[in-house]
Write a protein that holds these residues in place. Structure first.
Motif, PDB file in Angstrom:
ATOM      1  N   ARG A  20       3.399   5.008  -3.016  1.00 11.67           N
ATOM      2  CA  ARG A  20       4.130   5.958  -3.389  1.00 11.67           C
ATOM      3  C   ARG A  20       5.112   6.745  -2.219  1.00 11.67           C
ATOM      4  NH1 ARG A  20       2.789  11.336  -3.554  1.00 11.67           N
ATOM      5  NH2 ARG A  20       3.846  11.707  -5.350  1.00 11.67           N
ATOM      6  N   ASP A  21       4.523   6.877  -1.170  1.00 15.68           N
ATOM      7  CA  ASP A  21       5.084   7.249  -0.124  1.00 15.68           C
ATOM      8  C   ASP A  21       6.325   6.361   0.294  1.00 15.68           C
ATOM      9  OD1 ASP A  21       3.432   9.278  -0.041  1.00 15.68           O
ATOM     10  OD2 ASP A  21       2.311   8.554   1.654  1.00 15.68           O
ATOM     11  N   ARG A  22       6.143   5.093   0.478  1.00 14.29           N
ATOM     12  CA  ARG A  22       7.270   4.397   0.836  1.00 14.29           C
ATOM     13  C   ARG A  22       8.295   4.159  -0.174  1.00 14.29           C
ATOM     14  NH1 ARG A  22       4.319  -1.285   2.081  1.00 14.29           N
ATOM     15  NH2 ARG A  22       2.653  -0.326   1.141  1.00 14.29           N
ATOM     16  N   ILE A  23       7.844   4.333  -1.574  1.00 18.55           N
ATOM     17  CA  ILE A  23       8.925   4.223  -2.546  1.00 18.55           C
ATOM     18  C   ILE A  23       9.694   5.551  -3.016  1.00 18.55           C
ATOM     19  CG2 ILE A  23       9.125   4.001  -5.343  1.00 18.55           C
ATOM     20  CD1 ILE A  23       6.602   2.498  -5.325  1.00 18.55           C
ATOM     21  N   LEU A  24       8.860   6.623  -2.781  1.00 13.04           N
ATOM     22  CA  LEU A  24       9.594   8.064  -2.523  1.00 13.04           C
ATOM     23  C   LEU A  24      10.311   8.170  -1.366  1.00 13.04           C
ATOM     24  CD1 LEU A  24       6.751  10.361  -3.742  1.00 13.04           C
ATOM     25  CD2 LEU A  24       8.829   9.740  -5.015  1.00 13.04           C
TER      26      LEU A  24
END
Length: 376
Positions: free
Chosen positions: A270-274
């Motif tokens: 999620r950190d990379r996607i966000l």
């Protein structure tokens, strides 16, 4: 139970979402292809995907998925998470579980329609409007004044759909304490969390603030993966979670196994996607600012504090309903007019429209919009 009314947003989308050339009102961030998402999988999840058995899954949700979700909270564990087929099922069943005849709920407006129509089908509901004259601020004194001895739920949504508004973290903490003191469940729709314009304004999750609060989230909005149809509620109240599981037996029973594996890949990454999605929004906002500055005689624009939707004001003489209809019919540019967000509980602005700022390559839509306004 009162019969639920037509869901205005979905009726409107049924007519236009897949036929309009430019979907400029999208409520989700830019999506990914299957190959892009699978490229983010760790070795365990890649193996789980390749060897997946297409049988029934657990009603509460895949244990590994619940563990991944719980890791995004400060105080919740995997047992505090129950998964659903999107956020809509979660919202619907939570209201069924928490509310009944003789109860009372408080709901902020404007809102996602189900946030008020589902409670209204079950009990009395009081609306508390966000104030457009104060950047869509929430009056906590008005919330407190709306509470009754029979109040069982206070329902909020920040970052807000459709306004993009946020409240201060201190206000959320006060709201959680207010509910705790009275034995009220705070139901917090947090589907846009992670897309704040200023990351320092990211709110705590309600389930971390209160042992009886319910935090609603989904892969659809901030992560841009609505096709997975995976949502969840995190709540540390075991009795509520048990009742939610029993209620889910009457709807989907369990989620799709492929979606659960893909969802846990996304949540672990999620950190990379966000970061990717925030970058798209950050690149888009100057374009939208420039567009609305060029047509300042027709629009009053305010960028969202969080999320990927905004709720500008239309100043044209024919009114926003006529404007949006003519725009999609003649130019193929889809916006959501204010009537989609009218409330049975409070007055809501009649001169606004929802616009989405989270999709890549906004230029063709804005160019078509500008050409329409210039009469080209």
């Amino acid at each position: 139970m009162t019969r639920l009314p037509d869901f205005r947003l979905e009726v409107y989308f049924s007519r236009w979402e897949f036929t309009a050339r430019h979907h400029l009102t999208a409520s989700d961030a830019q999506t990914m292809t299957m190959s892009e998402l699978l490229a983010l999988a760790d070795a365990d999840d890649a193996h789980a995907w390749e060897t997946l058995s297409l049988g029934y899954t657990e009603t509460y949700g895949d244990p590994a998925l619940r563990q991944a979700i719980a890791a995004t909270y400060d105080t919740a564990g995997p047992d505090d998470v129950i998964c659903f087929a999107g956020a809509e099922e979660a919202l619907y069943l939570a209201m069924q579980v928490l509310l009944g005849p003789g109860d009372h709920a408080v709901v902020i407006t404007p809102n996602y329609q189900a946030a008020e129509t589902v409670p209204l089908s079950l009990c009395e509901v009081t609306g508390v409007p966000l104030d457009p004259g104060r950047d869509w601020a929430l009056d906590l004194d008005a919330v407190e004044a709306a509470l009754r001895p029979a109040t069982r739920v206070v329902s909020i949504n920040f970052p807000n759909n459709p306004t993009g508004a946020l409240i201060p973290a201190a206000d959320l903490a006060r709201l959680a304490a207010m509910c705790d003191e009275r034995g009220i469940h705070l139901f917090s729709d947090e589907v846009y969390r992670g897309l704040e314009l200023d990351p320092a304004r990211t709110l705590p999750q309600a389930a971390d603030l209160s042992p009886t609060a319910l935090s609603l989230n989904v892969t659809s909005k901030s992560l841009g993966l609505p096709g997975l149809r995976i949502g969840w509620i995190t709540c540390r109240d075991r009795a509520v979670r048990t009742r939610l599981e029993r209620a889910k037996h009457y709807t989907t029973i369990c989620n799709a196994a492929p979606s659960e594996v893909l969802a846990r890949i996304a949540i672990k990454a999620r950190d990379r996607i966000l970061e990717r999605n925030r970058a798209i929004i950050a690149a888009n906002l100057p374009r939208f600012e420039a567009f609305f500055t060029e047509f300042a005689d027709l629009f009053e624009w305010r960028a969202p504090d969080g999320g990927c939707v905004a709720f500008p004001r239309y100043l044209g003489p024919e009114g926003v309903e006529t404007f949006c209809t003519d725009l999609v019919e003649r130019a193929g540019v889809l916006l959501l007019p204010a009537s989609i967000y009218r409330s049975q509980l409070t007055g809501t602005p009649t001169d606004r429209f929802r616009i989405g700022v989270g999709r890549a390559d906004a230029e063709p839509a804005l160019n078509a919009f500008a050409a329409y306004l210039k009469g080209l």
